[in-house]
Design a protein around this motif. Structure first.
Motif, PDB file in Angstrom:
ATOM      1  N   VAL A   1       0.814  -1.188  -0.009  1.00 44.91           N
ATOM      2  CA  VAL A   1       0.019  -0.021   0.164  1.00 44.91           C
ATOM      3  C   VAL A   1       0.771   1.220   0.013  1.00 44.91           C
ATOM      4  O   VAL A   1       0.500   2.188  -0.686  1.00 44.91           O
ATOM      5  N   TYR A   2       1.996   1.330   0.705  1.00 46.01           N
ATOM      6  CA  TYR A   2       2.767   2.389   0.856  1.00 46.01           C
ATOM      7  C   TYR A   2       3.392   2.590  -0.521  1.00 46.01           C
ATOM      8  O   TYR A   2       3.711   3.690  -0.999  1.00 46.01           O
ATOM      9  N   GLN A   3       3.977   1.560  -1.088  1.00 44.70           N
ATOM     10  CA  GLN A   3       4.478   1.532  -2.397  1.00 44.70           C
ATOM     11  C   GLN A   3       3.661   2.375  -3.440  1.00 44.70           C
ATOM     12  O   GLN A   3       4.183   3.090  -4.251  1.00 44.70           O
ATOM     13  N   VAL A   4       2.433   2.027  -3.338  1.00 44.18           N
ATOM     14  CA  VAL A   4       1.332   2.123  -4.532  1.00 44.18           C
ATOM     15  C   VAL A   4       1.301   3.967  -4.202  1.00 44.18           C
ATOM     16  O   VAL A   4       1.094   4.987  -4.994  1.00 44.18           O
ATOM     17  N   ALA A   5       1.100   4.146  -2.800  1.00 44.44           N
ATOM     18  CA  ALA A   5       0.732   5.588  -2.285  1.00 44.44           C
ATOM     19  C   ALA A   5       1.899   6.493  -2.677  1.00 44.44           C
ATOM     20  O   ALA A   5       1.669   7.608  -3.117  1.00 44.44           O
ATOM     21  N   SER A   6       3.023   5.940  -2.521  1.00 41.23           N
ATOM     22  CA  SER A   6       4.417   6.891  -2.654  1.00 41.23           C
ATOM     23  C   SER A   6       4.473   7.229  -4.153  1.00 41.23           C
ATOM     24  O   SER A   6       5.093   8.143  -4.437  1.00 41.23           O
ATOM     25  N   ARG A   7       3.933   6.292  -4.914  1.00 39.94           N
ATOM     26  CA  ARG A   7       4.144   6.400  -6.411  1.00 39.94           C
ATOM     27  C   ARG A   7       3.220   7.607  -6.759  1.00 39.94           C
ATOM     28  O   ARG A   7       3.435   8.384  -7.854  1.00 39.94           O
ATOM     29  N   ASN A   8       2.026   7.735  -6.214  1.00 38.45           N
ATOM     30  CA  ASN A   8       1.086   8.530  -6.557  1.00 38.45           C
ATOM     31  C   ASN A   8       0.772   9.987  -5.769  1.00 38.45           C
ATOM     32  O   ASN A   8       0.112  10.718  -6.271  1.00 38.45           O
ATOM     33  N   LEU A   9       1.493   9.878  -4.797  1.00 36.60           N
ATOM     34  CA  LEU A   9       1.561  11.194  -3.992  1.00 36.60           C
ATOM     35  C   LEU A   9       2.896  11.619  -3.638  1.00 36.60           C
ATOM     36  O   LEU A   9       3.637  11.068  -2.973  1.00 36.60           O
TER      37      LEU A   9
ATOM     38  N   LEU B   1       4.776  11.831   0.074  1.00 31.57           N
ATOM     39  CA  LEU B   1       5.512  10.796   0.609  1.00 31.57           C
ATOM     40  C   LEU B   1       6.900  10.520  -0.215  1.00 31.57           C
ATOM     41  O   LEU B   1       7.110  10.393  -1.480  1.00 31.57           O
TER      42      LEU B   1
END
Length: 199
Positions: A35-43, A46
């Protein structure tokens, strides 16, 4: 012999509970890292933590190997039933299955030890983690597989294959439903559809 089985069963029950807790922790950690990997790619706010990809992969490898060991204890792996249930050929193949699992456990321990030690000379690229923590999955999984296989084989030697499977195997929902239907007097549960029945 019976005392040995009792002690081994108690030990394996404790180990299985610990494995369940460890597997839950690994699954939780795996999901959070993904989840963090996906979020950090889009936000953009982060930070990109490259070690999260490595750790999620390592957690996945540990989940597979430890889950395999638990699957051996309860015969949750894929099984091909080629012979009528309860026949001599069927009993022989089920015994061979447990002996094969025992052999796999021994192979994992023997060759997994050298593989684990080779990890002392290597480190993960992003995190710098020693690869011994990853490469030791085969050795540790092999130890669990060995313990669980010995319990199954010892139980079979003392009480028979049917009693062992009734005590250790994960229940088969289809077989249980058919047996329940037979006990309830369901006319659709004919002898040909009953477990071990003949047409």
């Amino acid at each position: 012999m019976s005392l040995l089985l009792h002690g081994l069963a108690r030990l394996n029950r404790v180990l299985e509970r610990l494995l369940h807790l460890l597997l839950l922790a690994l699954l939780f950690g795996f999901i959070l890292l993904i989840v963090y990997q996906v979020a950090s790619r889009n936000l953009p706010l982060l930070p990109r933590l490259y070690w999260t990809e490595e750790f999620s992969r390592f957690a996945f490898q540990w989940m597979i190997m430890l889950g395999t060991a638990v699957g051996v204890l309860h015969a949750d792996h894929f099984v091909l039933e080629a012979f009528p249930r309860g026949s001599r050929a069927d009993l022989a193949t089920r015994l061979i299955r447990d002996l094969a699992c025992l052999a796999v456990g021994v192979i994992f321990i023997v060759y997994g030890r050298d593989f684990a030690l080779s990890g002392l000379r290597r480190s993960a690229t992003a995190s710098g983690l020693s690869m011994v923590y990853v490469y030791s999955t085969f050795l540790i999984s092999g130890a669990f597989i060995l313990l669980f296989s010995v319990q199954r084989l010892l139980h079979t030697a003392l009480h028979g294959m049917t009693a062992m499977e009734a005590a250790l195997n994960t229940p088969d929902e289809v077989v249980e439903a058919l047996e329940h239907a037979v006990h309830q007097g369901d006319p659709l549960a004919t002898p040909s559809t009953q477990p071990g029945g003949r047409p």
